[in-house]
Design an enzyme around this catalytic site. Structure first.
Site, mmCIF file in Angstrom:
data_model
loop_
_atom_site.group_PDB
_atom_site.id
_atom_site.type_symbol
_atom_site.label_atom_id
_atom_site.label_comp_id
_atom_site.label_asym_id
_atom_site.label_seq_id
_atom_site.Cartn_x
_atom_site.Cartn_y
_atom_site.Cartn_z
ATOM 1 N N LYS A 86 53.508 22.627 26.068
ATOM 2 C CA LYS A 86 53.315 22.863 27.499
ATOM 3 C C LYS A 86 51.857 23.212 27.777
ATOM 4 O O LYS A 86 51.076 23.473 26.853
ATOM 5 C CB LYS A 86 54.241 23.990 27.963
ATOM 6 C CG LYS A 86 54.052 25.296 27.228
ATOM 7 C CD LYS A 86 55.082 26.319 27.656
ATOM 8 C CE LYS A 86 54.892 27.629 26.876
ATOM 9 N NZ LYS A 86 55.831 28.665 27.336
ATOM 10 N N ARG A 106 63.633 37.124 32.895
ATOM 11 C CA ARG A 106 62.917 35.991 33.499
ATOM 12 C C ARG A 106 63.957 34.910 33.761
ATOM 13 O O ARG A 106 64.885 35.093 34.534
ATOM 14 C CB ARG A 106 61.816 35.482 32.564
ATOM 15 C CG ARG A 106 60.722 36.459 32.236
ATOM 16 C CD ARG A 106 59.538 35.780 31.562
ATOM 17 N NE ARG A 106 59.924 34.832 30.527
ATOM 18 C CZ ARG A 106 59.079 34.146 29.785
ATOM 19 N NH1 ARG A 106 57.778 34.281 29.959
ATOM 20 N NH2 ARG A 106 59.502 33.306 28.853
ATOM 21 N N TYR A 156 23.649 38.978 37.389
ATOM 22 C CA TYR A 156 24.113 39.492 38.672
ATOM 23 C C TYR A 156 24.399 40.996 38.593
ATOM 24 O O TYR A 156 24.965 41.492 37.607
ATOM 25 C CB TYR A 156 25.398 38.789 39.095
ATOM 26 C CG TYR A 156 25.203 37.397 39.647
ATOM 27 C CD1 TYR A 156 24.438 37.183 40.792
ATOM 28 C CD2 TYR A 156 25.804 36.312 39.025
ATOM 29 C CE1 TYR A 156 24.272 35.900 41.307
ATOM 30 C CE2 TYR A 156 25.646 35.023 39.526
ATOM 31 C CZ TYR A 156 24.877 34.824 40.667
ATOM 32 O OH TYR A 156 24.712 33.552 41.164
ATOM 33 N N MET A 173 29.412 31.978 36.777
ATOM 34 C CA MET A 173 30.297 30.816 36.827
ATOM 35 C C MET A 173 29.955 29.775 35.771
ATOM 36 O O MET A 173 30.846 29.245 35.095
ATOM 37 C CB MET A 173 30.264 30.172 38.215
ATOM 38 C CG MET A 173 31.202 28.990 38.363
ATOM 39 S SD MET A 173 31.149 28.229 40.010
ATOM 40 C CE MET A 173 31.830 29.540 41.020
#
Length: 371
Positions: free
Chosen positions: A37, A136, A263, A311
């Site tokens: 998956k 779940r 940053y 990023m």
């Protein structure tokens, strides 16, 4: 066109095959499936699944219908492909057309499959999941008991598999493992007369395989261990490493003491040093949580990440590393011989699964052949 500044992700398909064979050997007489998956945990289902099939895998597990349809196109006819997330509304025709096996997780899904799960006059197979402590997907104890009480309800379509799922299998000492196993066995025992003879049972994931033969039943369905993640917390990893992620140095600069980096100026250089900028950031799956605490490697040399991961870029302090190793275009190991995906995950406060499934489509992917 290849971006010459792109990070390089190398995936060793021979290691995937070896990990599969190791897991299959460990479970002895049971069969070994494979969870592919999330695009084979980020490594590429189109490349990985055929290697697993060649290694002997005949049972594949995906999450969604779209994944199942894609995998059927990759593998062709033959292997069983199970949809772990259940029967999507309106999905029965596509499931039947592609010869997929839904894992039914609730009474409404079972009822819907009994109604639609046919191809001509032939009922189509499905699996059923029992919840033994995850809260779940899967039938609750009461739902399972009601299903059994409903006479021949488990015989209205071919029952391909009954599955459970372990919550704490990567912690061998956890009492939840034994509790879940005991509950799963009780559910199977009360259904002994209702289950068709020979119905296969599946309980063990990657870590569950290492809990011992009591957990193996008929079919194990490893995922993470196939891709090199450690199935046993706090113990040496028995699996072969599968991937290497290397970022490229874009620029190197000398900086003075007191120079801020990145940053928010969250890092200030305590002394004169050199800062290298790597063309890789959180858009590539190098998590922002690694800011000021993760590291990369240049050969045997560790280089700390300094400042915030942005990023598309991250900065490393290379002041203590030989200058010959620190040149624009040089590769640094983000994941590699000195730092596994599990190691990187610990530095980021997460798990290796998240590291793998976040691997970026921007990487230059290189696949080493299986043989």
């Amino acid at each position: 066109m290849i971006d010459r500044n792109a990070a390089v992700l190398t995936i060793d398909l021979a290691a995937v095959a070896q990990n599969y064979r190791q897991l299959a050997d460990r479970i002895g007489g049971a069969q070994c499936g494979a969870a592919v998956k999330a695009n084979a945990y980020g490594l590429g289902a189109a490349e990985v699944a055929p290697v697993l099939r060649a290694a002997g895998c005949r049972h594949f597990f995906v999450a969604t219908l779209d994944e199942g349809l894609s995998l059927r196109r990759i593998l062709g006819s033959g292997p069983q492909i199970f949809l772990l997330n259940g029967l999507p509304a309106g999905g029965a025709p596509d499931i039947i057309g592609a010869d997929l096996v839904p894992v039914l997780d609730s009474p409404p899904e079972i009822e819907a499959w009994q109604q639609f799960g046919r191809k001509g006059d032939i009922p189509r197979p499905a699996a059923i999941q029992i919840d033994t402590g995850m809260s779940r997907l899967g039938l609750t104890a009461r739902e399972w008991q009601r299903l059994i009480a409903d006479g021949d309800s488990l015989r209205r379509f071919p029952l391909a598999l009954v599955i459970g799922h372990l919550a704490c299998s990567d912690e061998p000492a956890s009492p939840h493992n034994h509790q879940q196993l005991a509950l799963f066995r009780r559910h199977l025992e009360i259904a002994r007369d209702a289950l068709p003879a020979g119905t296969p049972i599946s309980f063990a994931n990657s870590s569950g395989i290492f809990l011992g033969s009591d957990y193996h039943f008929d079919l194990a369905r490893p995922g993470a261990a196939l891709y090199g993640l450690n199935p046993m917390l706090g113990q040496p990893n028995p699996m072969r490493q599968v991937l290497r992620l290397q970022g490229k140095i874009l620029q190197v600069r000398d900086v003075d003491a007191g120079t801020p980096v990145g940053y928010g100026a969250t890092h200030t250089c305590a002394h004169p040093t050199r800062i290298a900028t790597i063309g890789c950031g959180y858009a590539d799956g190098v998590f922002r949580a690694l800011s000021n605490q993760g590291a990369v490697h240049l050969g045997d040399h560790r280089a700390p990440i300094v400042g915030r991961v942005s990023m598309d870029l991250l900065s490393i302090d290379v002041g203590e590393i030989p200058a010959a190793l620190v040149q624009p275009g040089a590769l640094v190991d983000i994941i590699g011989p000195r730092q596994s995906a599990d190691d990187l995950a610990r530095a980021a406060g997460t798990i290796g699964y998240e590291i793998l499934t976040a691997l970026s489509a921007r990487y230059e992917r290189r696949y080493l052949p299986a043989g």
